[in-house]
Design a protein around this motif. Sequence first.
Motif: not given
Length: 167
Positions: A112-114, A141-149, A151-156
């Motif tokens: 996660p970003l935090y 880098l890639a993010s499994p979360d950016l397409r569905t959720d 963006l926040c500090t919990h974005t991986r």
Amino acid sequence: MIESHAAILTFCEYPGFILVGQKPRIADFVLHKDGKDEFVVLNTAALGAIDESACEILDPLPLTVVTAEALKPHRQWIDNWLRMLPYVTSNERFLADALLDRIEHHLASPTPLYAIERDALPHDPILTRSAVFELTRRGRLASPDLRTDALCTHTRFVQATTSEVTP
């Protein structure tokens, strides 16, 4: 979507007139991707009358038409990049290659970003966040979360594999 696509090296907004259905219209973008140039037309707004005699038509290139309906499934992705791009454009010049490499190296598993920001201390969290977003923009880098959720500090974020780079 254009700014966040790692394979698009350059683009230009409103480069000039092209023919669409044998009628002149202003291209919304011309972009360079995968070694080729192409025009992109956003098919979302009605066009006003154009004085055809005043138009200088650009040389033809492949044409992609993007409708509003085609953008709907990508809304979260677009919204997230609208939040991320100000970090990249404002801070990219301050990002040392050593910082980029160090962040990428430590993301072998989704983090996660935090936690990325905490682990990079004493580096400025804003520069760390900017580095994460720039690495994502570059396809490193890639993010499994950016397409569905949202963006926040919990974005991986995680190191990208070749299959993750192409959206």
